[in-house]
Structures are given as C-alpha cells and as structure tokens.
Design an enzyme around this catalytic site. Structure first.
Site, mmCIF file in Angstrom:
data_model
loop_
_atom_site.group_PDB
_atom_site.id
_atom_site.type_symbol
_atom_site.label_atom_id
_atom_site.label_comp_id
_atom_site.label_asym_id
_atom_site.label_seq_id
_atom_site.Cartn_x
_atom_site.Cartn_y
_atom_site.Cartn_z
ATOM 1 N N ASP A 179 0.865 -1.191 0.000
ATOM 2 C CA ASP A 179 0.000 0.000 0.000
ATOM 3 C C ASP A 179 0.900 1.240 0.000
ATOM 4 O O ASP A 179 2.130 1.135 -0.158
ATOM 5 C CB ASP A 179 -0.994 -0.040 1.179
ATOM 6 N N CYS B 238 3.192 -3.057 4.206
ATOM 7 C CA CYS B 238 2.347 -1.916 4.574
ATOM 8 C C CYS B 238 3.104 -1.145 5.652
ATOM 9 O O CYS B 238 4.309 -1.350 5.806
ATOM 10 C CB CYS B 238 0.945 -2.365 4.998
ATOM 11 N N HIS C 37 8.961 -29.371 12.554
ATOM 12 C CA HIS C 37 8.405 -28.198 11.856
ATOM 13 C C HIS C 37 7.344 -28.620 10.834
ATOM 14 O O HIS C 37 6.329 -27.947 10.684
ATOM 15 C CB HIS C 37 9.527 -27.388 11.206
ATOM 16 N N HIS D 192 11.734 -22.448 9.892
ATOM 17 C CA HIS D 192 10.777 -23.190 10.729
ATOM 18 C C HIS D 192 9.339 -23.096 10.206
ATOM 19 O O HIS D 192 8.617 -24.074 10.206
ATOM 20 C CB HIS D 192 10.766 -22.647 12.173
ATOM 21 N N THR E 61 3.014 -1.082 9.117
ATOM 22 C CA THR E 61 3.548 -1.907 10.204
ATOM 23 C C THR E 61 3.760 -3.352 9.778
ATOM 24 O O THR E 61 4.345 -4.138 10.533
ATOM 25 C CB THR E 61 2.558 -1.943 11.387
HETATM 26 C C1 RB5 Z 1 -1.856 2.763 6.457
HETATM 27 O O1 RB5 Z 1 -1.850 4.038 6.978
HETATM 28 C C2 RB5 Z 1 -1.541 1.730 7.519
HETATM 29 O O2 RB5 Z 1 -2.620 1.584 8.381
HETATM 30 C C3 RB5 Z 1 -1.215 0.415 6.858
HETATM 31 O O3 RB5 Z 1 -0.172 0.582 5.971
HETATM 32 C C4 RB5 Z 1 -0.753 -0.730 7.755
HETATM 33 O O4 RB5 Z 1 0.247 -0.340 8.623
HETATM 34 C C5 RB5 Z 1 -1.770 -1.530 8.394
HETATM 35 O O5 RB5 Z 1 -1.487 -2.535 9.061
#
Ligand code: RB5
Length: 145
Positions: A7, A64, A133, A97, A66
């Site tokens: 994203d 993305c 595993h 694993h 996080t």
């Molecule tokens: C986008 O702002 C953010 O929420 C997305 O990239 C992500 O981190 C969601 O888990």
C-alpha cells in the site's frame, strides 16, 4: 517468481526491493500499488498477491506501514503462511521453521537497506524440513479444512 505488493505506506520500500530483484536477476511481478496513493487499502494488494500464489505456488512479499495488516489479510488465504519480519532472527525462523511463503515487512518501521537485506536472507534460506516443523505446519493446515 516473486509476487510483490504494497500500500502507500509500503510503496517506497517496495520500489527499493524491486530494484534489488532486478539487479539480482530475480523474476518478479508487481501487483501494485503502481503509484503513491494515500487513499489505497492494503487488503486489495494482499488479495491480488495471495490469489496469484495460490494459483502458481510461488512466493510473495507484502508491505504496509507496520506489516501487520498485510499479515492478517494474507493469512486468511488457504495455503498462505505469511510472516511479519523485522530483523534477521524473525526472517530466519520464518523461512527455516515456518516455511513462510509470504514475507511481510513494516515499511514505516525499518530502513530500506534493512528491508532489502531481509528479502535477500529470506530468498536464500530454505525450510529446514525437520519433522517437528513439518508436524506443526500440518497442524496449521488442518485448521483450513
Ligand atoms: C496505512 O496508513 C496503515 O494503516 C497500513 O499501511 C498498515 O500499517 C496496516 O497494518
């Protein structure tokens, strides 16, 4: 073949990873975002990449902000084992694993250099194939039935 998707929050790291894959002559297909759009939604890219992996039995990279949203979304798809990785230890275990077929990265929390390094490690490691595993992965497969 590696399928990649991100994203807006993972867009820049995706572009750096694409450069690395290109110079290393590793085949990939980019499922977007193809341009920076603050309004895009990470599940759309997770869906495209995971459905392609289900068809082609290949691997994917999803990014993305996080990495958590991509991981949650990707693991809804049958046959997908998506691991969120942020350092050498997590990527090592994900490959050896967990036999992760999707690497999820936190674009807002790691440097581009580290992101590329983690991709490189993940591509070079192999599943250990150890009985314990395999047994654990089979148990997870059982949840999908
Ligand atoms: C986008 O702002 C953010 O929420 C997305 O990239 C992500 O981190 C969601 O888990």
């Amino acid at each position: 073949m590696i399928f990649v998707g991100a994203d807006h929050a993972g867009f820049e790291l995706k572009e750096s990873i694409k450069k690395y894959l290109t110079t290393s002559e590793i085949s990939f297909e980019d499922f977007g975002a193809h341009k920076l759009n603050e309004k895009d939604d990470y599940p759309d890219f997770a869906k495209l990449v995971c459905e392609k992996i289900q068809k082609e039995s290949d691997r994917g990279i999803l990014i993305c902000g996080t990495g958590q949203g991509m991981t949650i979304a990707a693991n809804k798809f049958k046959g997908i084992r998506a691991s969120l990785c942020w350092n050498e230890e997590t990527v090592t275990v994900a490959a050896k694993h967990n036999d992760a077929n999707v690497l999820c990265l936190p674009g807002r929390l790691i440097s581009k250099e580290l992101g590329v390094k983690l991709v490189k490690l993940w591509l070079n490691f192999e599943f250990s194939g150890e009985v314990r595993h395999n047994r654990r992965i089979e148990k997870i497969r059982g949840f999908e039935a």
